[in-house]
Design an enzyme around this catalytic site. Sequence first.
Site, PDB file in Angstrom:
ATOM      1  N   ARG A  91      41.825  45.490  40.153  1.00 17.47           N
ATOM      2  CA  ARG A  91      41.452  46.802  39.598  1.00 17.47           C
ATOM      3  C   ARG A  91      40.512  47.599  41.014  1.00 17.47           C
ATOM      4  O   ARG A  91      40.312  48.697  41.009  1.00 17.47           O
ATOM      5  CB  ARG A  91      40.553  46.332  38.547  1.00 17.47           C
ATOM      6  CG  ARG A  91      39.864  47.569  37.737  1.00 17.47           C
ATOM      7  CD  ARG A  91      38.941  47.271  36.615  1.00 17.47           C
ATOM      8  NE  ARG A  91      39.294  45.865  36.059  1.00 17.47           N
ATOM      9  CZ  ARG A  91      40.102  45.722  35.031  1.00 17.47           C
ATOM     10  NH1 ARG A  91      40.673  46.644  34.438  1.00 17.47           N
ATOM     11  NH2 ARG A  91      40.078  44.456  34.693  1.00 17.47           N
ATOM     12  N   TYR A  92      39.870  46.775  41.934  1.00 22.32           N
ATOM     13  CA  TYR A  92      39.006  47.235  42.851  1.00 22.32           C
ATOM     14  C   TYR A  92      39.784  46.894  44.121  1.00 22.32           C
ATOM     15  O   TYR A  92      40.164  45.678  44.301  1.00 22.32           O
ATOM     16  CB  TYR A  92      37.473  46.674  42.842  1.00 22.32           C
ATOM     17  CG  TYR A  92      36.862  46.671  41.439  1.00 22.32           C
ATOM     18  CD1 TYR A  92      36.417  47.828  40.855  1.00 22.32           C
ATOM     19  CD2 TYR A  92      36.871  45.668  40.455  1.00 22.32           C
ATOM     20  CE1 TYR A  92      35.764  47.915  39.795  1.00 22.32           C
ATOM     21  CE2 TYR A  92      36.369  45.798  39.292  1.00 22.32           C
ATOM     22  CZ  TYR A  92      35.714  46.920  38.684  1.00 22.32           C
ATOM     23  OH  TYR A  92      35.228  46.900  37.753  1.00 22.32           O
ATOM     24  N   ARG A  95      38.882  43.172  45.967  1.00 22.53           N
ATOM     25  CA  ARG A  95      38.929  41.836  45.213  1.00 22.53           C
ATOM     26  C   ARG A  95      39.969  41.866  44.035  1.00 22.53           C
ATOM     27  O   ARG A  95      40.416  42.906  43.438  1.00 22.53           O
ATOM     28  CB  ARG A  95      37.274  41.646  44.291  1.00 22.53           C
ATOM     29  CG  ARG A  95      37.109  42.804  43.297  1.00 22.53           C
ATOM     30  CD  ARG A  95      35.601  42.785  43.223  1.00 22.53           C
ATOM     31  NE  ARG A  95      35.237  43.969  44.065  1.00 22.53           N
ATOM     32  CZ  ARG A  95      34.418  44.883  43.458  1.00 22.53           C
ATOM     33  NH1 ARG A  95      33.754  44.953  41.984  1.00 22.53           N
ATOM     34  NH2 ARG A  95      34.163  46.136  43.855  1.00 22.53           N
ATOM     35  N   CYS A 104      41.338  27.709  26.992  1.00 21.59           N
ATOM     36  CA  CYS A 104      40.076  27.568  27.444  1.00 21.59           C
ATOM     37  C   CYS A 104      39.558  26.146  26.537  1.00 21.59           C
ATOM     38  O   CYS A 104      40.041  25.764  25.713  1.00 21.59           O
ATOM     39  CB  CYS A 104      38.997  28.582  26.926  1.00 21.59           C
ATOM     40  SG  CYS A 104      39.471  30.120  27.434  1.00 21.59           S
ATOM     41  N   CYS A 108      35.880  31.400  22.296  1.00 21.29           N
ATOM     42  CA  CYS A 108      34.735  32.221  21.602  1.00 21.29           C
ATOM     43  C   CYS A 108      35.215  33.369  20.761  1.00 21.29           C
ATOM     44  O   CYS A 108      36.249  33.913  20.959  1.00 21.29           O
ATOM     45  CB  CYS A 108      34.165  32.905  22.902  1.00 21.29           C
ATOM     46  SG  CYS A 108      33.768  31.851  24.345  1.00 21.29           S
ATOM     47  N   CYS A 111      35.893  36.751  22.039  1.00 20.31           N
ATOM     48  CA  CYS A 111      36.484  36.932  23.583  1.00 20.31           C
ATOM     49  C   CYS A 111      37.123  38.440  23.703  1.00 20.31           C
ATOM     50  O   CYS A 111      37.956  38.889  22.981  1.00 20.31           O
ATOM     51  CB  CYS A 111      37.375  35.664  23.568  1.00 20.31           C
ATOM     52  SG  CYS A 111      38.375  35.881  25.212  1.00 20.31           S
ATOM     53  N   ARG A 113      39.338  38.685  25.794  1.00 24.11           N
ATOM     54  CA  ARG A 113      40.708  38.473  26.100  1.00 24.11           C
ATOM     55  C   ARG A 113      41.191  37.659  25.052  1.00 24.11           C
ATOM     56  O   ARG A 113      42.421  36.768  25.270  1.00 24.11           O
ATOM     57  CB  ARG A 113      40.990  37.808  27.449  1.00 24.11           C
ATOM     58  CG  ARG A 113      40.414  38.432  28.780  1.00 24.11           C
ATOM     59  CD  ARG A 113      41.296  38.072  29.999  1.00 24.11           C
ATOM     60  NE  ARG A 113      40.754  38.936  31.141  1.00 24.11           N
ATOM     61  CZ  ARG A 113      40.090  38.836  32.019  1.00 24.11           C
ATOM     62  NH1 ARG A 113      39.414  37.526  32.056  1.00 24.11           N
ATOM     63  NH2 ARG A 113      39.693  39.592  33.125  1.00 24.11           N
ATOM     64  N   ASP A 274      32.980  43.878  24.615  1.00 26.17           N
ATOM     65  CA  ASP A 274      33.962  44.703  24.353  1.00 26.17           C
ATOM     66  C   ASP A 274      34.722  44.919  23.309  1.00 26.17           C
ATOM     67  O   ASP A 274      34.093  44.163  22.545  1.00 26.17           O
ATOM     68  CB  ASP A 274      35.099  44.095  25.471  1.00 26.17           C
ATOM     69  CG  ASP A 274      34.489  43.880  26.883  1.00 26.17           C
ATOM     70  OD1 ASP A 274      34.146  44.958  27.515  1.00 26.17           O
ATOM     71  OD2 ASP A 274      34.433  42.729  27.500  1.00 26.17           O
ATOM     72  N   ASP A 311      31.917  47.407  30.492  1.00 25.13           N
ATOM     73  CA  ASP A 311      33.448  47.605  31.035  1.00 25.13           C
ATOM     74  C   ASP A 311      34.040  48.772  30.270  1.00 25.13           C
ATOM     75  O   ASP A 311      34.284  48.786  29.183  1.00 25.13           O
ATOM     76  CB  ASP A 311      34.270  46.321  30.826  1.00 25.13           C
ATOM     77  CG  ASP A 311      34.696  45.644  31.904  1.00 25.13           C
ATOM     78  OD1 ASP A 311      35.344  46.369  32.863  1.00 25.13           O
ATOM     79  OD2 ASP A 311      34.335  44.339  32.189  1.00 25.13           O
ATOM     80  N   LYS A 318      33.502  48.567  35.720  1.00 21.90           N
ATOM     81  CA  LYS A 318      32.252  48.098  35.223  1.00 21.90           C
ATOM     82  C   LYS A 318      31.342  49.177  35.534  1.00 21.90           C
ATOM     83  O   LYS A 318      31.377  49.636  36.838  1.00 21.90           O
ATOM     84  CB  LYS A 318      31.937  46.632  35.715  1.00 21.90           C
ATOM     85  CG  LYS A 318      32.536  45.571  35.213  1.00 21.90           C
ATOM     86  CD  LYS A 318      32.095  44.286  35.729  1.00 21.90           C
ATOM     87  CE  LYS A 318      32.590  43.381  35.063  1.00 21.90           C
ATOM     88  NZ  LYS A 318      34.042  43.069  34.943  1.00 21.90           N
TER      89      LYS A 318
END
Length: 350
Positions: A91-92, A95, A104, A108, A111, A113, A274, A311, A318
């Site tokens: 995205r950037y 990085r 995981c 959560c 979450c 994702r 999100d 985000d 972000k």
Amino acid sequence: MMVARSITTVDELVAAGLISAGEEASAAAVAEHYAIAVTPAMTDLIDPSDPHDPIAAQFVPTAAELVRTEEERDDPIGDRPFTPLPGIVHRYPDRVLLKVVHVCPVYCRFCFRREMVGPQGDGTLTAEQLAAALDYIRANTGIWEVILTGGDPLVLSPRRLADIMRQLATIPHVKIVRIHSRVPVVDPEKIDAAMIDALKQGGKTVYVALHANHPRELSQAARKACARLVDAGILMVSQTVLLKGVNDEVTVLEDLMRAFVENRIKPYYLHHPDLAPGTGHFRMSITEGQALVRALRARLSGLCIPAYILDIPGGHGKVEISERALTGDPDGGYCVTDPQGKTHPYPVKK
Ligand code: SF4
């Protein structure tokens, strides 16, 4: 006494007293779509007699997850448009995310994702996919930082992690490897000598970004796991999701941020939740979030203050959502400016 293994089914949640028989049907409906996992360390922290337990709220499915609102979306932060090949999100310019695994140790309930992680999710990269992802990083010489995420990369065996770290070490332009994980908190014993040795393979500068949302998560075992990482020369930062019913009180956030700093973890991100499906019950308004952050600043030194981050939905990046970053009407919807200076609408829940 700590349970021996992770809870992963509705029947096990009932048996552990974490949901009542009356909640079984809705939990089963949630489980049809979203994975369940509560590690022994987290089960041990939950007070089953407290209907508002902040640890349970993060991991035990509820009927509220069955409510999907208009503004919610399957890919809330827009990973997919920035995925040139499996496992990479670019995205950037400087990085990339390297998503090696989509499972995981805990799932959560909020979450971001949640459509991608879990046994039904995007899976683990095959050896060929991982090789292609590493070739992509090698070929893009502007990539300075590789962020291992997923899923939780520290669910991998030390042997596989060591292999990835050694391969990243052969790429000269990659200077930083950052690993986003909940493992030091939710499965602290996994941070053992073999894991630390794996993370240090190749000699890159390594950061672990620890995801924790409530001060109780920083148990004695979790603190020791973090100390093992830091003592080994691995730098730590924190990331926390601002969650209604978990950490939406300034005293809770204050205790959490102080605990991070006391344990040599620099508070880094406080994420506004999100727009993931079925997570509206966790979201407060941005105006409420800003008020909490102001109150936090009045109590704590700058060392303890994370950046309050949104985000931008759709993959626009972000932004720090201090008052000046947003324009518009807090009741009717905001406009938020991305890192390139373009503005985007941000919906608010009515
Ligand atoms: S550990 Fe991270 S990726 Fe995994 S379920 Fe929790 S928030 Fe999602």
